[in-house]
Design a protein around this motif. Structure first.
Motif, PDB file in Angstrom:
ATOM      1  N   LYS A   1      42.349  65.581  56.747  1.00  0.00           N
ATOM      2  CA  LYS A   1      41.961  66.927  57.146  1.00  0.00           C
ATOM      3  C   LYS A   1      41.937  67.912  55.972  1.00  0.00           C
ATOM      4  CE  LYS A   1      43.068  70.399  60.614  1.00  0.00           C
ATOM      5  NZ  LYS A   1      43.990  70.753  61.687  1.00  0.00           N
ATOM      6  N   GLY A   2      42.868  67.793  55.055  1.00  0.00           N
ATOM      7  CA  GLY A   2      42.942  68.735  53.940  1.00  0.00           C
ATOM      8  C   GLY A   2      42.106  68.335  52.738  1.00  0.00           C
ATOM      9  N   GLY A   3      41.415  67.221  52.774  1.00  0.00           N
ATOM     10  CA  GLY A   3      40.621  66.766  51.633  1.00  0.00           C
ATOM     11  C   GLY A   3      40.746  65.263  51.470  1.00  0.00           C
ATOM     12  N   LYS A   4      40.870  64.813  50.221  1.00  0.00           N
ATOM     13  CA  LYS A   4      40.997  63.376  49.950  1.00  0.00           C
ATOM     14  C   LYS A   4      42.413  63.065  49.466  1.00  0.00           C
ATOM     15  CE  LYS A   4      36.209  62.592  48.659  1.00  0.00           C
ATOM     16  NZ  LYS A   4      35.286  62.172  47.611  1.00  0.00           N
ATOM     17  N   LYS A   5      42.939  61.966  49.948  1.00  0.00           N
ATOM     18  CA  LYS A   5      44.255  61.503  49.512  1.00  0.00           C
ATOM     19  C   LYS A   5      44.051  60.251  48.662  1.00  0.00           C
ATOM     20  CE  LYS A   5      48.744  60.066  51.152  1.00  0.00           C
ATOM     21  NZ  LYS A   5      49.569  59.703  52.293  1.00  0.00           N
ATOM     22  N   LEU A   6      44.482  60.287  47.396  1.00  0.00           N
ATOM     23  CA  LEU A   6      44.297  59.175  46.483  1.00  0.00           C
ATOM     24  C   LEU A   6      45.527  58.265  46.489  1.00  0.00           C
ATOM     25  CD1 LEU A   6      42.701  60.921  43.386  1.00  0.00           C
ATOM     26  CD2 LEU A   6      41.568  59.552  45.108  1.00  0.00           C
ATOM     27  N   SER A   7      45.277  56.973  46.443  1.00  0.00           N
ATOM     28  CA  SER A   7      46.351  55.989  46.276  1.00  0.00           C
ATOM     29  C   SER A   7      45.794  54.846  45.440  1.00  0.00           C
ATOM     30  CB  SER A   7      46.878  55.492  47.620  1.00  0.00           C
ATOM     31  OG  SER A   7      45.861  54.834  48.331  1.00  0.00           O
ATOM     32  N   PHE A   8      46.664  53.910  45.081  1.00  0.00           N
ATOM     33  CA  PHE A   8      46.269  52.813  44.213  1.00  0.00           C
ATOM     34  C   PHE A   8      46.641  51.473  44.829  1.00  0.00           C
ATOM     35  CE2 PHE A   8      46.761  56.507  41.576  1.00  0.00           C
ATOM     36  CZ  PHE A   8      45.658  56.453  40.753  1.00  0.00           C
ATOM     37  N   ARG A   9      45.791  50.473  44.588  1.00  0.00           N
ATOM     38  CA  ARG A   9      46.059  49.101  45.035  1.00  0.00           C
ATOM     39  C   ARG A   9      46.073  48.208  43.806  1.00  0.00           C
ATOM     40  NH1 ARG A   9      41.973  45.014  48.013  1.00  0.00           N
ATOM     41  NH2 ARG A   9      41.290  44.821  45.882  1.00  0.00           N
ATOM     42  N   ALA A  10      47.141  47.428  43.672  1.00  0.00           N
ATOM     43  CA  ALA A  10      47.270  46.527  42.526  1.00  0.00           C
ATOM     44  C   ALA A  10      47.359  45.091  43.018  1.00  0.00           C
ATOM     45  CB  ALA A  10      48.511  46.872  41.708  1.00  0.00           C
ATOM     46  N   VAL A  11      46.585  44.200  42.387  1.00  0.00           N
ATOM     47  CA  VAL A  11      46.650  42.768  42.666  1.00  0.00           C
ATOM     48  C   VAL A  11      47.368  42.136  41.472  1.00  0.00           C
ATOM     49  CG1 VAL A  11      45.337  40.673  43.086  1.00  0.00           C
ATOM     50  CG2 VAL A  11      44.487  42.856  43.933  1.00  0.00           C
ATOM     51  N   VAL A  12      48.494  41.463  41.753  1.00  0.00           N
ATOM     52  CA  VAL A  12      49.365  40.945  40.696  1.00  0.00           C
ATOM     53  C   VAL A  12      49.618  39.458  40.912  1.00  0.00           C
ATOM     54  CG1 VAL A  12      51.599  41.235  39.551  1.00  0.00           C
ATOM     55  CG2 VAL A  12      50.495  43.199  40.611  1.00  0.00           C
ATOM     56  N   VAL A  13      49.608  38.688  39.816  1.00  0.00           N
ATOM     57  CA  VAL A  13      49.982  37.269  39.859  1.00  0.00           C
ATOM     58  C   VAL A  13      51.357  37.147  39.216  1.00  0.00           C
ATOM     59  CG1 VAL A  13      49.393  34.936  39.117  1.00  0.00           C
ATOM     60  CG2 VAL A  13      47.592  36.539  39.699  1.00  0.00           C
ATOM     61  N   VAL A  14      52.268  36.419  39.894  1.00  0.00           N
ATOM     62  CA  VAL A  14      53.627  36.206  39.398  1.00  0.00           C
ATOM     63  C   VAL A  14      53.836  34.707  39.259  1.00  0.00           C
ATOM     64  CG1 VAL A  14      56.068  36.560  39.872  1.00  0.00           C
ATOM     65  CG2 VAL A  14      54.407  38.259  40.620  1.00  0.00           C
ATOM     66  N   GLY A  15      54.360  34.267  38.106  1.00  0.00           N
ATOM     67  CA  GLY A  15      54.603  32.845  37.911  1.00  0.00           C
ATOM     68  C   GLY A  15      55.662  32.602  36.857  1.00  0.00           C
ATOM     69  N   ASN A  16      56.210  31.379  36.847  1.00  0.00           N
ATOM     70  CA  ASN A  16      57.229  31.047  35.854  1.00  0.00           C
ATOM     71  C   ASN A  16      56.731  30.010  34.844  1.00  0.00           C
ATOM     72  OD1 ASN A  16      57.226  28.722  37.389  1.00  0.00           O
ATOM     73  ND2 ASN A  16      59.406  28.761  37.839  1.00  0.00           N
ATOM     74  N   GLU A  17      55.462  29.641  34.903  1.00  0.00           N
ATOM     75  CA  GLU A  17      54.830  28.655  34.012  1.00  0.00           C
ATOM     76  C   GLU A  17      55.501  27.293  34.093  1.00  0.00           C
ATOM     77  OE1 GLU A  17      54.405  30.165  30.047  1.00  0.00           O
ATOM     78  OE2 GLU A  17      52.842  31.577  30.656  1.00  0.00           O
ATOM     79  N   ARG A  18      56.219  27.029  35.183  1.00  0.00           N
ATOM     80  CA  ARG A  18      56.851  25.729  35.396  1.00  0.00           C
ATOM     81  C   ARG A  18      56.552  25.202  36.796  1.00  0.00           C
ATOM     82  NH1 ARG A  18      61.665  28.191  32.855  1.00  0.00           N
ATOM     83  NH2 ARG A  18      62.472  28.332  34.955  1.00  0.00           N
ATOM     84  N   GLY A  19      55.412  25.600  37.360  1.00  0.00           N
ATOM     85  CA  GLY A  19      55.016  25.044  38.641  1.00  0.00           C
ATOM     86  C   GLY A  19      55.179  25.964  39.825  1.00  0.00           C
ATOM     87  N   GLN A  20      55.560  27.210  39.622  1.00  0.00           N
ATOM     88  CA  GLN A  20      55.655  28.160  40.721  1.00  0.00           C
ATOM     89  C   GLN A  20      54.768  29.360  40.423  1.00  0.00           C
ATOM     90  OE1 GLN A  20      59.920  28.916  40.980  1.00  0.00           O
ATOM     91  NE2 GLN A  20      59.926  27.807  42.921  1.00  0.00           N
TER      92      GLN A  20
ATOM     93  N   GLY B 190      52.562  32.865  42.558  1.00  0.00           N
ATOM     94  CA  GLY B 190      52.268  33.606  43.780  1.00  0.00           C
ATOM     95  C   GLY B 190      51.367  34.784  43.468  1.00  0.00           C
ATOM     96  N   VAL B 191      50.611  35.221  44.473  1.00  0.00           N
ATOM     97  CA  VAL B 191      49.722  36.377  44.337  1.00  0.00           C
ATOM     98  C   VAL B 191      50.198  37.445  45.305  1.00  0.00           C
ATOM     99  CG1 VAL B 191      47.372  37.233  44.671  1.00  0.00           C
ATOM    100  CG2 VAL B 191      47.744  35.001  43.650  1.00  0.00           C
ATOM    101  N   GLY B 192      50.320  38.676  44.813  1.00  0.00           N
ATOM    102  CA  GLY B 192      50.786  39.766  45.652  1.00  0.00           C
ATOM    103  C   GLY B 192      49.894  40.983  45.532  1.00  0.00           C
ATOM    104  N   VAL B 193      49.904  41.809  46.578  1.00  0.00           N
ATOM    105  CA  VAL B 193      49.143  43.042  46.605  1.00  0.00           C
ATOM    106  C   VAL B 193      50.107  44.175  46.922  1.00  0.00           C
ATOM    107  CG1 VAL B 193      47.268  44.295  47.730  1.00  0.00           C
ATOM    108  CG2 VAL B 193      47.113  41.835  47.441  1.00  0.00           C
TER     109      VAL B 193
END
Length: 178
Positions: free
Chosen positions: A36-55, A57-60
């Protein structure tokens, strides 16, 4: 009992302090919502997390600032970790096709010394999973989030030769002799 809780907490904090987990930001998007008051800005981040030893995951994560979105994406990625079967040459055991949304990703093993030949989000997922030699092709979509999820799907569905031999009820040597 209290000592066990303390030891688990300290072990977990030690893992986070030593930097066992690596994070890689794939995409940051500025999202606007008309209110109602205008535009509300927010951010979305796509992140990959790993240990380089076989594990890996992807998160948002979504937040009003970039750092908050990345932090939430890391937490989400750690919630959705998968185990990746790796061969001795740090490659994937066999070709596999994965899908996520409209994206399809084909992941194939490669000879030692080849490196990771992949683009964008697929490369980030494979590298943080610990894969050193693989070929990958993105099919159907250029969306980084869907491509990352398709890669995770392909890696989740992979099985080692030992698992296949056990499922069939035969010896691993017999699996190769056929």
């Amino acid at each position: 009992m209290a000592e066990q809780k303390e030891s688990r907490r300290s072990k977990k904090s030690r893992e986070e302090q030593t930097g066992e987990w690596q994070e890689r930001v794939i995409q940051i998007r500025r999202v606007s919502k008309v209110v109602k008051g205008g535009k509300k800005l927010s951010f979305r981040a796509v992140v990959v997390v790993g240990n380089e030893r076989g594990q890996v995951g992807v998160g948002v994560g979504k937040a009003n600032d970039v750092l908050g979105a990345v932090r939430k994406g890391v937490v989400d990625g750690k919630k959705h970790l998968i185990e990746v079967p790796l061969t001795k040459g740090l490659s994937v055991p066999h070709p596999m096709r994965g899908s996520g949304g409209a994206a399809t990703v084909l992941v194939m093993p490669a000879a030692p010394g080849t490196g990771v030949i992949a683009g964008g989000a697929v490369r980030a997922v494979l590298e943080l999973a610990g894969v050193r030699n693989a070929l990958a092709k993105q099919l159907g979509s250029r969306n980084p989030l869907n491509n990352a999820r398709a890669t995770i799907d392909a890696l989740r569905r992979m099985r080692t030769f030992e698992q296949v031999a056990e499922d069939r009820g035969i010896d691993v040597r017999r699996l190769f002799s056929q």
